[in-house]
Design a protein around this motif. Structure first.
Motif, PDB file in Angstrom:
ATOM      1  N   TYR A 202       0.857  -1.186   0.000  1.00 24.38           N
ATOM      2  CA  TYR A 202       0.000   0.000   0.000  1.00 24.38           C
ATOM      3  C   TYR A 202       0.890   1.232   0.000  1.00 24.38           C
ATOM      4  O   TYR A 202       2.047   1.207   0.458  1.00 24.38           O
ATOM      5  CB  TYR A 202      -0.960   0.024   1.194  1.00 24.38           C
ATOM      6  CG  TYR A 202      -0.299   0.033   2.552  1.00 24.38           C
ATOM      7  CD1 TYR A 202       0.181   1.208   3.135  1.00 24.38           C
ATOM      8  CD2 TYR A 202      -0.157  -1.154   3.281  1.00 24.38           C
ATOM      9  CE1 TYR A 202       0.788   1.210   4.372  1.00 24.38           C
ATOM     10  CE2 TYR A 202       0.445  -1.155   4.530  1.00 24.38           C
ATOM     11  CZ  TYR A 202       0.903   0.028   5.073  1.00 24.38           C
ATOM     12  OH  TYR A 202       1.507   0.028   6.303  1.00 24.38           O
ATOM     13  N   SER A 203       0.360   2.330  -0.534  1.00 25.56           N
ATOM     14  CA  SER A 203       1.097   3.581  -0.630  1.00 25.56           C
ATOM     15  C   SER A 203       0.114   4.732  -0.434  1.00 25.56           C
ATOM     16  O   SER A 203      -0.962   4.743  -1.027  1.00 25.56           O
ATOM     17  CB  SER A 203       1.782   3.700  -1.999  1.00 25.56           C
ATOM     18  OG  SER A 203       2.387   4.969  -2.159  1.00 25.56           O
ATOM     19  N   ILE A 204       0.479   5.693   0.421  1.00 29.01           N
ATOM     20  CA  ILE A 204      -0.383   6.830   0.734  1.00 29.01           C
ATOM     21  C   ILE A 204       0.390   8.122   0.486  1.00 29.01           C
ATOM     22  O   ILE A 204       1.502   8.297   0.989  1.00 29.01           O
ATOM     23  CB  ILE A 204      -0.845   6.793   2.202  1.00 29.01           C
ATOM     24  CG1 ILE A 204      -1.463   5.432   2.545  1.00 29.01           C
ATOM     25  CG2 ILE A 204      -1.829   7.926   2.488  1.00 29.01           C
ATOM     26  CD1 ILE A 204      -1.614   5.205   4.038  1.00 29.01           C
ATOM     27  N   GLU A 205      -0.227   9.021  -0.283  1.00 27.28           N
ATOM     28  CA  GLU A 205       0.355  10.339  -0.539  1.00 27.28           C
ATOM     29  C   GLU A 205      -0.732  11.383  -0.367  1.00 27.28           C
ATOM     30  O   GLU A 205      -1.920  11.093  -0.520  1.00 27.28           O
ATOM     31  CB  GLU A 205       0.926  10.423  -1.956  1.00 27.28           C
ATOM     32  CG  GLU A 205       2.029   9.422  -2.259  1.00 27.28           C
ATOM     33  CD  GLU A 205       2.457   9.500  -3.706  1.00 27.28           C
ATOM     34  OE1 GLU A 205       3.187  10.444  -4.053  1.00 27.28           O
ATOM     35  OE2 GLU A 205       2.033   8.634  -4.493  1.00 27.28           O
ATOM     36  N   TYR A 206      -0.324  12.623  -0.067  1.00 27.65           N
ATOM     37  CA  TYR A 206      -1.301  13.701   0.046  1.00 27.65           C
ATOM     38  C   TYR A 206      -0.643  15.029  -0.326  1.00 27.65           C
ATOM     39  O   TYR A 206       0.587  15.168  -0.320  1.00 27.65           O
ATOM     40  CB  TYR A 206      -1.904  13.771   1.442  1.00 27.65           C
ATOM     41  CG  TYR A 206      -0.911  13.907   2.576  1.00 27.65           C
ATOM     42  CD1 TYR A 206      -0.435  15.155   2.985  1.00 27.65           C
ATOM     43  CD2 TYR A 206      -0.449  12.783   3.261  1.00 27.65           C
ATOM     44  CE1 TYR A 206       0.451  15.278   4.025  1.00 27.65           C
ATOM     45  CE2 TYR A 206       0.448  12.897   4.312  1.00 27.65           C
ATOM     46  CZ  TYR A 206       0.888  14.149   4.691  1.00 27.65           C
ATOM     47  OH  TYR A 206       1.786  14.265   5.723  1.00 27.65           O
ATOM     48  N   GLU A 207      -1.479  15.987  -0.647  1.00 27.86           N
ATOM     49  CA  GLU A 207      -1.019  17.303  -1.082  1.00 27.86           C
ATOM     50  C   GLU A 207      -0.202  17.985   0.013  1.00 27.86           C
ATOM     51  O   GLU A 207      -0.592  18.011   1.177  1.00 27.86           O
ATOM     52  CB  GLU A 207      -2.236  18.167  -1.429  1.00 27.86           C
ATOM     53  CG  GLU A 207      -1.902  19.537  -1.967  1.00 27.86           C
ATOM     54  CD  GLU A 207      -3.146  20.283  -2.409  1.00 27.86           C
ATOM     55  OE1 GLU A 207      -3.083  21.523  -2.508  1.00 27.86           O
ATOM     56  OE2 GLU A 207      -4.184  19.631  -2.679  1.00 27.86           O
ATOM     57  N   GLY A 208       0.971  18.507  -0.377  1.00 29.09           N
ATOM     58  CA  GLY A 208       1.828  19.190   0.579  1.00 29.09           C
ATOM     59  C   GLY A 208       2.695  18.258   1.406  1.00 29.09           C
ATOM     60  O   GLY A 208       3.371  18.701   2.336  1.00 29.09           O
ATOM     61  N   MET A 209       2.705  16.979   1.085  1.00 27.88           N
ATOM     62  CA  MET A 209       3.475  16.000   1.855  1.00 27.88           C
ATOM     63  C   MET A 209       4.968  16.262   1.704  1.00 27.88           C
ATOM     64  O   MET A 209       5.462  16.518   0.608  1.00 27.88           O
ATOM     65  CB  MET A 209       3.135  14.590   1.356  1.00 27.88           C
ATOM     66  CG  MET A 209       3.746  13.468   2.161  1.00 27.88           C
ATOM     67  SD  MET A 209       3.153  11.867   1.527  1.00 27.88           S
ATOM     68  CE  MET A 209       3.733  10.773   2.825  1.00 27.88           C
ATOM     69  N   THR A 210       5.682  16.216   2.817  1.00 23.46           N
ATOM     70  CA  THR A 210       7.135  16.336   2.775  1.00 23.46           C
ATOM     71  C   THR A 210       7.740  14.953   3.002  1.00 23.46           C
ATOM     72  O   THR A 210       7.306  14.214   3.871  1.00 23.46           O
ATOM     73  CB  THR A 210       7.641  17.308   3.861  1.00 23.46           C
ATOM     74  OG1 THR A 210       7.211  16.855   5.145  1.00 23.46           O
ATOM     75  CG2 THR A 210       7.093  18.712   3.612  1.00 23.46           C
ATOM     76  N   GLY A 211       8.713  14.602   2.212  1.00 18.36           N
ATOM     77  CA  GLY A 211       9.323  13.285   2.339  1.00 18.36           C
ATOM     78  C   GLY A 211       8.636  12.267   1.455  1.00 18.36           C
ATOM     79  O   GLY A 211       7.841  12.589   0.562  1.00 18.36           O
ATOM     80  N   ASN A 212       8.919  10.996   1.723  1.00 14.82           N
ATOM     81  CA  ASN A 212       8.422   9.911   0.893  1.00 14.82           C
ATOM     82  C   ASN A 212       6.997   9.518   1.270  1.00 14.82           C
ATOM     83  O   ASN A 212       6.495   9.851   2.340  1.00 14.82           O
ATOM     84  CB  ASN A 212       9.342   8.689   1.028  1.00 14.82           C
ATOM     85  CG  ASN A 212      10.757   8.979   0.556  1.00 14.82           C
ATOM     86  OD1 ASN A 212      10.954   9.714  -0.406  1.00 14.82           O
ATOM     87  ND2 ASN A 212      11.744   8.398   1.234  1.00 14.82           N
ATOM     88  N   ALA A 213       6.365   8.773   0.371  1.00 12.71           N
ATOM     89  CA  ALA A 213       5.017   8.267   0.620  1.00 12.71           C
ATOM     90  C   ALA A 213       5.028   7.297   1.807  1.00 12.71           C
ATOM     91  O   ALA A 213       6.058   6.675   2.122  1.00 12.71           O
ATOM     92  CB  ALA A 213       4.479   7.570  -0.621  1.00 12.71           C
TER      93      ALA A 213
END
Length: 389
Positions: A202-213
């Motif tokens: 699984y992989s989670i990303e979001y707007e404005g995220m700093t660093g890796n997923a």
């Protein structure tokens, strides 16, 4: 709508609430929202495999002469309880959903508008995808806003609006408010989604995220991640009042009089926490033998008072008879939410939009919500709304 699968599927039969699917203990059938029957889980199903009936769990209906639910598995009641609230949902009230397409693969900042940000969840399931499910929970309201299951018949949750599947891959793109969430992924067999029977992840990303997923796949029955993208206290709160349209009056030219040297007479003592101390004459409650009584009944016998004044909904309405004039919460009391977080009584009223939902879920006994308060209700009398003004 907030329904959950059966408790046995996640092997945790102590979960609170009544919004669960139901599996017949003998393995004869299962309702909508219940996983396929399997032995060795906490609900002690007697055999593997059971057919699904197209009904929601409820103790008020039967199938083949057997009830299709209990007071703790009553999805039909839950749907009726939340129908009015859900009918008022709109894109501004909760999660805005978009068709998963090339834009959603690489969403641009700002696509969700000023007050929301995009969040993307990719899940590659293993060879036993029916064992896996995941949820996204709003920690401010304790509400599950996404409840996604693997591809097991009509256990496919979600809609084409925001969910796209390619065989055993789930891709979800949504717009969410800026506050904390918890991502929880479950595997009923206890071997995660990698790497014994396939290379799931699984992989989670979001707007404005700093660093890796945020990524993973190797776990046992459950794994959680906090997605910290805001604060509960800042949601829908104006920090400063709007300025006045016209300027205030000019200051007076002459100064005010010199203050007196001696203090003014002592003001009358007040108790800011107290509420009017009286019994609610209209209030009635059930006692253990099923009959209905009023507050004055409590004073007829010391044992009656001891037995019933510990119950929050009685104590708050019968303040004089129970000698509970201040009607305050127990400030030392904490309780565990369904998502596992410990909170104090004040949490019940920290978000005005969710007070009624939180009180309904935690302040009443799920077995008899109309006549009995829960342990939370007995300790959080003021926050549960039991104090009669």
């Amino acid at each position: 709508m907030g329904l959950s699968h059966d408790r046995g599927a996640i092997n945790n039969c102590d979960l609170n609430g009544y919004h669960f699917g139901y599996r017949d203990p003998s393995g004869s059938f299962r309702t909508i929202m219940a996983y396929n029957c399997r032995v060795g889980q906490c609900d002690n199903i007697q055999k593997n495999g059971c057919s699904r009936i197209q009904r929601f769990s409820t103790p008020d209906r039967t199938f083949a002469g057997k009830p299709i639910g209990t007071s703790r598995e009553n999805a039909a009641r839950w749907l009726n309880d939340v129908a009015s609230e859900v009918s008022n949902y709109s894109c501004d009230d909760g999660v805005c959903s978009y068709t998963y397409n090339d834009t959603c693969n690489n969403p641009s900042d700002g696509v969700c508008g000023e007050d929301k940000i995009w969040l993307k969840v990719d899940v590659q399931l293993d060879n036993y995808e029916q064992e896996t499910s995941w949820t996204l929970t709003d920690t401010c309201s304790d509400e599950i806003i996404i409840n996604m299951a693997g591809n097991e018949g009509d256990d496919k949750l979600g809609t084409k609006e925001y969910n796209h599947r390619t065989y055993s891959q789930q891709k979800t793109f949504i717009c969410v408010e800026k506050k904390p969430y918890i991502f929880t992924i479950y595997d009923t067999f206890g071997d995660g989604i990698c790497c014994r029977y396939g290379n799931g992840y699984y992989s989670i990303e979001y707007e404005g995220m700093t660093g890796n997923a945020i990524t993973g796949g190797s776990f046992k029955n459950k794994e959680e991640h906090i997605i910290d993208i805001g604060s509960c206290l800042l949601t829908n709160v104006r920090l400063t009042p709007a300025p006045t349209r016209t300027p205030s009056n000019s200051p007076t030219i002459n100064p005010t009089k010199i203050p007196t040297r001696s203090p003014v007479s002592n003001p009358p003592a007040t108790n800011l926490l107290s509420t009017p101390c009286f019994d609610d004459r209209e209030f009635t409650f059930k006692i253990d033998n099923g009959t209905t009584q009023k507050c004055e009944w409590l004073t007829m016998n010391a044992n009656q008072k001891d037995n019933y004044c510990s119950r929050g909904h009685i104590k708050g309405a019968c303040k004089t008879s129970c000698e509970f004039c201040n009607c305050t919460d127990d400030l030392t009391y904490n309780f565990r939410l369904n998502i596992g977080r410990m909170v104090s009584c004040a949490w019940l009223v920290t978000n005005s939009n969710n007070v009624n939902v939180r009180r309904k879920r935690y302040c009443f006994d799920s077995d008899d919500p109309e006549s009995a308060s829960s342990d939370v209700g007995n300790s959080c009398i003021h926050s549960c709304g039991f104090c009669t003004d």
